[in-house]
Design a protein around this motif. Sequence first.
Motif, PDB file in Angstrom:
ATOM      1  N   PHE A 169     -26.395 -17.580  -3.733  1.00 40.32           N
ATOM      2  CA  PHE A 169     -25.321 -16.991  -4.525  1.00 40.32           C
ATOM      3  C   PHE A 169     -24.190 -17.978  -4.836  1.00 40.32           C
ATOM      4  O   PHE A 169     -23.302 -17.649  -5.623  1.00 40.32           O
ATOM      5  CB  PHE A 169     -24.741 -15.774  -3.810  1.00 40.32           C
ATOM      6  CG  PHE A 169     -25.567 -14.533  -3.970  1.00 40.32           C
ATOM      7  CD1 PHE A 169     -25.251 -13.587  -4.922  1.00 40.32           C
ATOM      8  CD2 PHE A 169     -26.689 -14.321  -3.175  1.00 40.32           C
ATOM      9  CE1 PHE A 169     -26.021 -12.445  -5.075  1.00 40.32           C
ATOM     10  CE2 PHE A 169     -27.461 -13.189  -3.318  1.00 40.32           C
ATOM     11  CZ  PHE A 169     -27.131 -12.252  -4.277  1.00 40.32           C
ATOM     12  N   THR A 170     -24.194 -19.152  -4.225  1.00 34.54           N
ATOM     13  CA  THR A 170     -23.117 -20.118  -4.482  1.00 34.54           C
ATOM     14  C   THR A 170     -23.620 -21.409  -5.117  1.00 34.54           C
ATOM     15  O   THR A 170     -22.894 -22.397  -5.142  1.00 34.54           O
ATOM     16  CB  THR A 170     -22.379 -20.456  -3.172  1.00 34.54           C
ATOM     17  OG1 THR A 170     -23.298 -21.046  -2.233  1.00 34.54           O
ATOM     18  CG2 THR A 170     -21.754 -19.218  -2.555  1.00 34.54           C
ATOM     19  N   THR A 216     -24.000 -22.113  -8.200  1.00 37.14           N
ATOM     20  CA  THR A 216     -23.181 -22.444  -9.375  1.00 37.14           C
ATOM     21  C   THR A 216     -21.696 -22.434  -9.049  1.00 37.14           C
ATOM     22  O   THR A 216     -20.878 -22.715  -9.926  1.00 37.14           O
ATOM     23  CB  THR A 216     -23.451 -21.438 -10.508  1.00 37.14           C
ATOM     24  OG1 THR A 216     -23.168 -20.116 -10.046  1.00 37.14           O
ATOM     25  CG2 THR A 216     -24.904 -21.507 -10.943  1.00 37.14           C
ATOM     26  N   SER A 217     -21.330 -22.114  -7.801  1.00 36.84           N
ATOM     27  CA  SER A 217     -19.915 -22.073  -7.400  1.00 36.84           C
ATOM     28  C   SER A 217     -19.761 -22.740  -6.044  1.00 36.84           C
ATOM     29  O   SER A 217     -19.668 -22.056  -5.003  1.00 36.84           O
ATOM     30  CB  SER A 217     -19.416 -20.624  -7.347  1.00 36.84           C
ATOM     31  OG  SER A 217     -19.609 -19.972  -8.579  1.00 36.84           O
ATOM     32  N   PRO A 218     -19.754 -24.071  -5.997  1.00 36.74           N
ATOM     33  CA  PRO A 218     -19.671 -24.777  -4.714  1.00 36.74           C
ATOM     34  C   PRO A 218     -18.429 -24.423  -3.894  1.00 36.74           C
ATOM     35  O   PRO A 218     -18.460 -24.495  -2.667  1.00 36.74           O
ATOM     36  CB  PRO A 218     -19.652 -26.258  -5.127  1.00 36.74           C
ATOM     37  CG  PRO A 218     -20.274 -26.282  -6.480  1.00 36.74           C
ATOM     38  CD  PRO A 218     -19.885 -25.000  -7.130  1.00 36.74           C
ATOM     39  N   LYS A 219     -17.349 -24.006  -4.564  1.00 40.81           N
ATOM     40  CA  LYS A 219     -16.131 -23.671  -3.830  1.00 40.81           C
ATOM     41  C   LYS A 219     -16.292 -22.409  -2.981  1.00 40.81           C
ATOM     42  O   LYS A 219     -15.495 -22.167  -2.077  1.00 40.81           O
ATOM     43  CB  LYS A 219     -14.970 -23.492  -4.802  1.00 40.81           C
ATOM     44  CG  LYS A 219     -14.538 -24.777  -5.486  1.00 40.81           C
ATOM     45  CD  LYS A 219     -13.339 -24.533  -6.388  1.00 40.81           C
ATOM     46  CE  LYS A 219     -12.886 -25.837  -7.051  1.00 40.81           C
ATOM     47  NZ  LYS A 219     -11.704 -25.628  -7.921  1.00 40.81           N
ATOM     48  N   LEU A 220     -17.306 -21.612  -3.274  1.00 43.99           N
ATOM     49  CA  LEU A 220     -17.543 -20.382  -2.524  1.00 43.99           C
ATOM     50  C   LEU A 220     -18.533 -20.561  -1.387  1.00 43.99           C
ATOM     51  O   LEU A 220     -18.879 -19.588  -0.712  1.00 43.99           O
ATOM     52  CB  LEU A 220     -18.056 -19.288  -3.468  1.00 43.99           C
ATOM     53  CG  LEU A 220     -17.104 -18.831  -4.567  1.00 43.99           C
ATOM     54  CD1 LEU A 220     -17.778 -17.778  -5.454  1.00 43.99           C
ATOM     55  CD2 LEU A 220     -15.813 -18.278  -3.983  1.00 43.99           C
ATOM     56  N   GLN A 221     -19.000 -21.780  -1.173  1.00 45.96           N
ATOM     57  CA  GLN A 221     -19.983 -22.007  -0.116  1.00 45.96           C
ATOM     58  C   GLN A 221     -19.413 -21.682   1.254  1.00 45.96           C
ATOM     59  O   GLN A 221     -18.238 -21.914   1.530  1.00 45.96           O
ATOM     60  CB  GLN A 221     -20.461 -23.460  -0.148  1.00 45.96           C
ATOM     61  CG  GLN A 221     -21.327 -23.806  -1.337  1.00 45.96           C
ATOM     62  CD  GLN A 221     -21.764 -25.258  -1.333  1.00 45.96           C
ATOM     63  OE1 GLN A 221     -21.283 -26.051  -0.534  1.00 45.96           O
ATOM     64  NE2 GLN A 221     -22.680 -25.608  -2.228  1.00 45.96           N
ATOM     65  N   LYS A 263     -26.860  -7.419 -12.254  1.00 46.85           N
ATOM     66  CA  LYS A 263     -26.534  -6.201 -12.999  1.00 46.85           C
ATOM     67  C   LYS A 263     -25.176  -5.640 -12.591  1.00 46.85           C
ATOM     68  O   LYS A 263     -24.476  -5.028 -13.396  1.00 46.85           O
ATOM     69  CB  LYS A 263     -27.632  -5.162 -12.778  1.00 46.85           C
ATOM     70  CG  LYS A 263     -28.961  -5.546 -13.410  1.00 46.85           C
ATOM     71  CD  LYS A 263     -30.007  -4.463 -13.221  1.00 46.85           C
ATOM     72  CE  LYS A 263     -31.327  -4.857 -13.872  1.00 46.85           C
ATOM     73  NZ  LYS A 263     -32.365  -3.805 -13.705  1.00 46.85           N
ATOM     74  N   LEU A 264     -24.808  -5.855 -11.319  1.00 46.38           N
ATOM     75  CA  LEU A 264     -23.507  -5.394 -10.840  1.00 46.38           C
ATOM     76  C   LEU A 264     -22.407  -6.428 -11.089  1.00 46.38           C
ATOM     77  O   LEU A 264     -21.256  -6.191 -10.722  1.00 46.38           O
ATOM     78  CB  LEU A 264     -23.572  -5.089  -9.338  1.00 46.38           C
ATOM     79  CG  LEU A 264     -24.499  -3.949  -8.916  1.00 46.38           C
ATOM     80  CD1 LEU A 264     -24.556  -3.832  -7.402  1.00 46.38           C
ATOM     81  CD2 LEU A 264     -24.044  -2.632  -9.534  1.00 46.38           C
ATOM     82  N   GLN A 265     -22.790  -7.578 -11.691  1.00 50.14           N
ATOM     83  CA  GLN A 265     -21.857  -8.674 -11.977  1.00 50.14           C
ATOM     84  C   GLN A 265     -21.189  -9.202 -10.707  1.00 50.14           C
ATOM     85  O   GLN A 265     -20.005  -9.553 -10.688  1.00 50.14           O
ATOM     86  CB  GLN A 265     -20.801  -8.228 -12.991  1.00 50.14           C
ATOM     87  CG  GLN A 265     -21.384  -7.853 -14.341  1.00 50.14           C
ATOM     88  CD  GLN A 265     -20.323  -7.488 -15.370  1.00 50.14           C
ATOM     89  OE1 GLN A 265     -19.133  -7.426 -15.067  1.00 50.14           O
ATOM     90  NE2 GLN A 265     -20.758  -7.254 -16.604  1.00 50.14           N
ATOM     91  N   LEU A 266     -21.970  -9.277  -9.642  1.00 54.02           N
ATOM     92  CA  LEU A 266     -21.479  -9.796  -8.363  1.00 54.02           C
ATOM     93  C   LEU A 266     -22.240 -11.044  -7.932  1.00 54.02           C
ATOM     94  O   LEU A 266     -22.118 -11.472  -6.784  1.00 54.02           O
ATOM     95  CB  LEU A 266     -21.604  -8.720  -7.273  1.00 54.02           C
ATOM     96  CG  LEU A 266     -20.764  -7.459  -7.465  1.00 54.02           C
ATOM     97  CD1 LEU A 266     -21.091  -6.445  -6.387  1.00 54.02           C
ATOM     98  CD2 LEU A 266     -19.274  -7.795  -7.439  1.00 54.02           C
ATOM     99  N   HIS A 267     -23.020 -11.620  -8.851  1.00 50.39           N
ATOM    100  CA  HIS A 267     -23.855 -12.764  -8.482  1.00 50.39           C
ATOM    101  C   HIS A 267     -23.074 -14.072  -8.412  1.00 50.39           C
ATOM    102  O   HIS A 267     -23.609 -15.084  -7.957  1.00 50.39           O
ATOM    103  CB  HIS A 267     -25.001 -12.923  -9.484  1.00 50.39           C
ATOM    104  CG  HIS A 267     -24.543 -13.165 -10.884  1.00 50.39           C
ATOM    105  ND1 HIS A 267     -23.907 -12.198 -11.638  1.00 50.39           N
ATOM    106  CD2 HIS A 267     -24.610 -14.282 -11.681  1.00 50.39           C
ATOM    107  CE1 HIS A 267     -23.610 -12.695 -12.827  1.00 50.39           C
ATOM    108  NE2 HIS A 267     -24.030 -13.949 -12.883  1.00 50.39           N
ATOM    109  N   THR A 268     -21.838 -14.080  -8.857  1.00 51.79           N
ATOM    110  CA  THR A 268     -21.026 -15.300  -8.796  1.00 51.79           C
ATOM    111  C   THR A 268     -19.874 -15.161  -7.805  1.00 51.79           C
ATOM    112  O   THR A 268     -18.906 -15.918  -7.869  1.00 51.79           O
ATOM    113  CB  THR A 268     -20.464 -15.642 -10.187  1.00 51.79           C
ATOM    114  OG1 THR A 268     -19.681 -14.533 -10.671  1.00 51.79           O
ATOM    115  CG2 THR A 268     -21.581 -15.953 -11.171  1.00 51.79           C
TER     116      THR A 268
END
Length: 287
Positions: free
Chosen positions: A225-226, A228-233, A141-146
């Motif tokens: 939380f990562t 879908t974004s492996p670069k943020l692991q 909801k806060l658009q911070l999930h990615t």
Amino acid sequence: MNQQAIGTGRRLSNVSARILAGLFLLVVTLLTVFPLAMMLAGSLKSNAELMGSTSLLPQSWQFSNYAEAWRQTSFARFTWNSVFVSVVSTVGTLLVAAMAAYVTDRRDFPGKRLYVAIQASTLFITVGAVVLRPQYDLMVKLQLHTSLWGVILILISAHASTYFILTGFFKSIPRELDEAAMIDGSGFIRTFYRVILPLLAPGLGVAGLFAFRHGWNEYILPLVFTMTSPKLQTLTVGLANLRYGSSAAMQTHLMLAGACLSILPMLLVYTLANRTFMQMTAGSLKG
């Protein structure tokens, strides 16, 4: 003679107590150091030797394991992600916990006891992964999930242990300092930042060390939380990817090498915070 016998018995009792204390500390040290020694030795073995050998020291020293672990996990990127999460969450935790501890220690307000009780309950009651779903839904909801900011906000919210550490330090700071500052025209907030906060440096150092360790070792939140974004692991998540190679074979030797590399920042932080621990210990002994 009776007095001499009593004195001799007391000396023998003191010597025995010291010997038992020394043996206990020796056992604890061995139990702590031995797994680290096994990890370091295993990181310098080949995978075949690690799986089949029973000796502690490697037969052939495979220093290339560290370079391979660095290459396979994008180690530099994951390390930066871990440093970012740990540093920002530590600063945020210290700021929020310090302000909360200052207000509850210096002010009376409705619901104060309830607030302290809720903080204390979070230390003893944990629901683990049950709260992951609502936390994730909130970040959506806060658009911070990615992004890693969702992880950071959740880590900051879990500040109860830091709150109680700082509360203990606040109680050692005389209230007369607040009164003197306010007489000089300083407000409540300005007194906190300009007068009290500098005196809280040892407590902030100790609490910051634990908060940094918590953020550095966190695994479940960055994993969720990562996805879908492996670069943020973060590094803890990236090291888990070393478990299986391209041929689906276990790479335990690379995991151990990566683990050895991952503890270096924590060792550096502990080294830098050593003076803070010494100040805290000296202050507690003096008090």
